[in-house]
Design a protein around this motif. Structure first.
Motif, short mmCIF file in Angstrom:
data_model
loop_
_atom_site.label_atom_id
_atom_site.label_comp_id
_atom_site.label_asym_id
_atom_site.label_seq_id
_atom_site.Cartn_x
_atom_site.Cartn_y
_atom_site.Cartn_z
N GLU A 42 -13.98 -35.10 18.86
CA GLU A 42 -12.58 -35.18 18.42
C GLU A 42 -12.45 -34.83 16.94
OE1 GLU A 42 -8.80 -38.26 18.64
OE2 GLU A 42 -10.76 -38.91 19.33
N ASP A 43 -13.39 -35.31 16.13
CA ASP A 43 -13.38 -35.01 14.69
C ASP A 43 -13.75 -33.55 14.44
OD1 ASP A 43 -12.79 -37.69 14.18
OD2 ASP A 43 -14.91 -38.22 14.02
N GLN A 46 -10.84 -31.12 15.13
CA GLN A 46 -9.81 -31.24 14.10
C GLN A 46 -10.27 -30.57 12.80
OE1 GLN A 46 -7.34 -35.06 14.24
NE2 GLN A 46 -9.18 -35.65 15.38
N SER A 68 -6.42 -23.95 15.59
CA SER A 68 -6.81 -24.70 16.79
C SER A 68 -8.26 -24.41 17.15
CB SER A 68 -5.88 -24.33 17.95
OG SER A 68 -6.17 -25.11 19.09
N TYR A 103 -11.83 -31.20 24.45
CA TYR A 103 -11.07 -31.60 23.27
C TYR A 103 -10.50 -30.36 22.61
CZ TYR A 103 -13.27 -36.23 23.42
OH TYR A 103 -13.68 -37.48 23.79
N GLY A 105 -8.37 -29.47 19.14
CA GLY A 105 -7.81 -29.93 17.88
C GLY A 105 -6.79 -28.92 17.38
N VAL A 116 -2.43 -33.04 11.75
CA VAL A 116 -3.67 -32.72 12.45
C VAL A 116 -3.82 -33.70 13.61
CG1 VAL A 116 -6.17 -32.42 12.25
CG2 VAL A 116 -4.69 -31.91 10.29
N ALA A 118 -5.67 -34.21 17.91
CA ALA A 118 -6.55 -33.70 18.97
C ALA A 118 -6.07 -34.26 20.30
CB ALA A 118 -7.99 -34.09 18.72
#
Length: 189
Positions: A42-43, A46, A68, A103, A105, A116, A118
């Protein structure tokens, strides 16, 4: 809204952004997409989305810029684009009969403002036979896609079920993006 730029040359993302019925340009950001192996998916998406958007926003500070990135995750391992046919086969064999996460982002930049986020979608594959995997690899479709498949194409035949945003799996959570842009426009302009 000032001009809108999609920091991507992905035909899939361009097609999805057209749903908003807002004129936009598309530009390839050409950024380094390497990430720390210990970073959570997830990080990571992003961070990559921000990198892509920043690469364009620095040149076009009066534009809204959307970056993205999408990754496939199985058992905590990020599956990127396959390096070659053998790597694609390995990934498809890993995904066969299992549920994984996708995922995506998104980073929206406008001047000093940013948003920002996700989205996570769970995707379950059917059990895949070796001939099914080989036919899919023969199509050429898997080689430029995270996790070695594209849900919007022939890869849809591999998918048993999804839980979440289909368009996020394609590469851009367009419904959430539309809502974010609407909220940001009212707050930032």
């Amino acid at each position: 809204m000032h001009s809108l730029i999609l920091a991507s040359s992905s035909p899939r993302r361009k097609e999805l952004l057209q749903f908003l019925q807002i004129p936009f340009e598309s530009m390839n950001s050409n950024v380094d997409e390497s990430i720390d192996e210990n970073m959570q998916a997830e990080d990571a998406v992003q961070e990559l989305a921000v990198r892509k958007a920043e690469a364009i926003a620095t040149r076009y500070p009066d534009s809204w810029v959307i970056g993205s990135d999408t990754v496939v995750v199985l058992d905590g391992q990020i599956l990127g684009k396959p390096a070659n046919r053998a790597d694609g086969k390995r990934m498809l064999e890993m995904l066969s009969g299992r549920t994984h996460e996708v995922y995506t982002g998104v980073a929206i930049l406008y001047g000093e403002h940013s948003s920002v986020f996700a989205e996570k979608t769970e995707v379950t594959f059917w059990e895949l036979s070796e001939p099914e995997i080989e036919r899919y690899l023969d199509s050429g479709e898997p080689f430029d896609k995270a996790g070695s498949y594209g849900i919007q194409g022939l890869g849809s035949l591999l998918v048993k079920q999804i839980n979440g945003d289909y368009f996020s799996v394609v590469g851009l959570p367009i419904s959430r993006l539309a809502r974010e842009l609407k909220m940001m426009e009212s707050e930032w302009t």
